[in-house]
Design an enzyme around this catalytic site. Structure first.
Site, PDB file in Angstrom:
ATOM      1  N   ARG A  77      -8.874   2.405   4.537  1.00 42.34           N
ATOM      2  CA  ARG A  77      -8.396   1.971   3.512  1.00 42.34           C
ATOM      3  C   ARG A  77      -8.676   0.321   3.692  1.00 42.34           C
ATOM      4  NH1 ARG A  77      -2.212   2.880   2.072  1.00 42.34           N
ATOM      5  NH2 ARG A  77      -1.927   2.246   4.432  1.00 42.34           N
ATOM      6  N   ASP A 123       0.898  -1.384  -0.085  1.00 42.55           N
ATOM      7  CA  ASP A 123      -0.118   0.030   0.074  1.00 42.55           C
ATOM      8  C   ASP A 123       0.740   1.264   0.059  1.00 42.55           C
ATOM      9  OD1 ASP A 123      -2.535  -1.467  -0.060  1.00 42.55           O
ATOM     10  OD2 ASP A 123      -2.356  -1.704   2.195  1.00 42.55           O
ATOM     11  N   HIS A 124       0.291   2.138  -0.721  1.00 37.63           N
ATOM     12  CA  HIS A 124       1.227   3.427  -0.831  1.00 37.63           C
ATOM     13  C   HIS A 124       1.047   4.074   0.704  1.00 37.63           C
ATOM     14  CE1 HIS A 124       2.302   7.642  -1.798  1.00 37.63           C
ATOM     15  NE2 HIS A 124       2.646   7.037  -3.015  1.00 37.63           N
ATOM     16  N   PRO A 125       2.111   4.904   1.188  1.00 36.35           N
ATOM     17  CA  PRO A 125       2.176   5.396   2.586  1.00 36.35           C
ATOM     18  C   PRO A 125       1.230   6.769   2.628  1.00 36.35           C
ATOM     19  CG  PRO A 125       4.226   5.662   1.651  1.00 36.35           C
ATOM     20  CD  PRO A 125       3.374   4.796   0.677  1.00 36.35           C
TER      21      PRO A 125
END
Length: 410
Positions: free
Chosen positions: A284, A229-231
């Site tokens: 998310r 996942d993107h931070p």
């Protein structure tokens, strides 16, 4: 028709490096046309014996030492150091990846090198730089990954820190060193004198912390390990199609709308629970679950075709064999085959930098140990009887009767 000169044609590089970070740097200079003279001890660069050997030749060595000449010099002897002095006197660049201070102990400190050749560009690739408390520490990629923070942000939350599989800090340090050398050569053109270039593995890794560092500077909070996942952005990452994962990177609201529209989930952009990135980031897991349910209804190939058609960055997670045989990789000539004399064809990675008028060329394969000792010394003004005397003393060596070989890239 006039053939244009390579960017670094006429530049002579004395290469004292071994293993990976330094040889990667000097290989890039050789690919750009420099004459790279690799100085090796009698046993050769240690990676001549590493990796899978074929007919006694290492593909690992071949892949990082193309476009170079090999000269064997005993730098532990006074006569060997005298030979190196003469090579340095008419060189443009001298590169090593010893620990800081080793060259000075060998008698080649800054003052001595300037006296030998005021226009010489010197370069050193090391672990931590030449100042600070860690100067004398040994450094390897694994340690540099650990200490730079790279390992600490890699992996998934709740799991142990994870190294990057390839020796990334070696490669980045070598890349920065090559950039520094070319910059120093340009500065020499402008100012008339050489200078020293330094590139450290830990510095290189820290320099690539990008937005993770900027977020830390702004918030004072350590970045979480977010795996795939993107931070900073959600949704963004791997999603599960019927037959495997696809990587999707909807980096802004415009692209995210395209992505969700293709999945027939476009209404989520109007949902007050998901209408900003901050809200999506907070939710998310549940958002990813809805996306996975939709993506799981079809195959990787089908989704990749639809998403690319809609302008959504995406792709299949490929293994190494798939990546190297990908038609795009082949079209870009990122896999080349080298005819290694006495050892047959060896495949290796191609040239990542594409120049339209003066492209990189594979002028000759990795050299046999010491194959160029005699030729290089003769070109530097050594007489035949002098070369024979040096060889008898053991100050120089190598098999200069070996088949040298030459080839060019496709």
């Amino acid at each position: 028709m006039t053939t244009k000169k390579a960017p670094l044609e006429g530049i002579r590089v004395i290469d004292l490096t071994r293993v990976l970070s330094g040889p990667f740097c000097t290989m890039m200079l050789g690919d750009m046309g420099a004459e790279v003279i690799k100085v090796e001890p009698a046993k050769g660069d240690p990676i001549r014996e590493q990796g899978t050997l074929r007919d006694g030749f290492s593909a690992y060595y071949a892949s990082f030492n193309r476009n170079k000449k090999s000269v064997v010099i005993d730098l532990y002897s006074a006569r060997g150091c005298a030979v190196l002095e003469r090579l340095i006197a008419d060189a443009d660049v001298l590169i090593d990846n010893f620990r800081p201070g080793v060259m000075a102990k060998m008698g080649f400190g800054e003052a001595r090198l300037k006296a030998l050749n005021p226009k010489l560009v010197t370069a050193n690739v090391n672990g931590y730089g030449s100042t600070g408390p860690y100067v004398d520490r040994p450094a390897f990629d694994f340690i540099a990954q650990a200490m730079s923070g790279l390992m600490g942000v890699n992996g998934a939350e709740g799991t142990e820190p994870m190294r990057v599989a390839q020796p990334i800090t070696d490669l980045v340090a070598g890349l920065y060193c090559a950039f520094g050398v070319v910059s120093a050569l340009r500065a020499r053109d402008l100012n008339g004198t050489g200078q020293h270039v330094e590139s450290a593995m830990m510095n290189g890794a820290i320099s690539m912390m990008a937005y993770l560092a900027s977020e830390y500077f702004t918030t004072g909070e350590l970045p979480a390990r977010t795996g795939n996942d993107h931070p900073l952005v959600a949704p963004y990452g791997l999603f599960k199609a019927r037959d495997g994962e696809i990587a999707v990177a909807p980096s802004n609201d415009v692209i995210l709308k395209r992505f969700l529209d293709v999945l027939e989930l476009g209404h989520l952009m109007e949902d007050p629970r998901y209408d900003t990135n901050d809200k999506r980031f907070a939710r998310r897991p549940e958002l990813n679950e809805m996306i996975n349910q939709a993506v799981g209804q079809d195959t990787q190939e089908a989704w990749i075709a639809r998403l690319n058609a809609a302008g959504v960055p995406c792709g299949k997670v490929q293994n190494l064999a798939e990546a190297l045989n990908d038609p795009q990789t082949q079209a870009q000539e990122m896999v080349i085959e080298v005819d290694q004399p006495n050892h047959g064809p060896i495949r290796m990675l191609g040239f990542p930098v594409k120049l339209s008028d003066t492209p990189c060329r594979l002028r000759h394969p990795a050299p046999e140990l010491g194959a160029d000792t005699r030729a290089v010394l003769e070109a530097s003004g050594f007489e035949a009887d002098e070369i024979e005397a040096l060889a008898k003393e053991g100050a120089i060596g190598g098999n200069w009767n070996a088949v040298r070989g030459s080839t060019s890239s496709p």
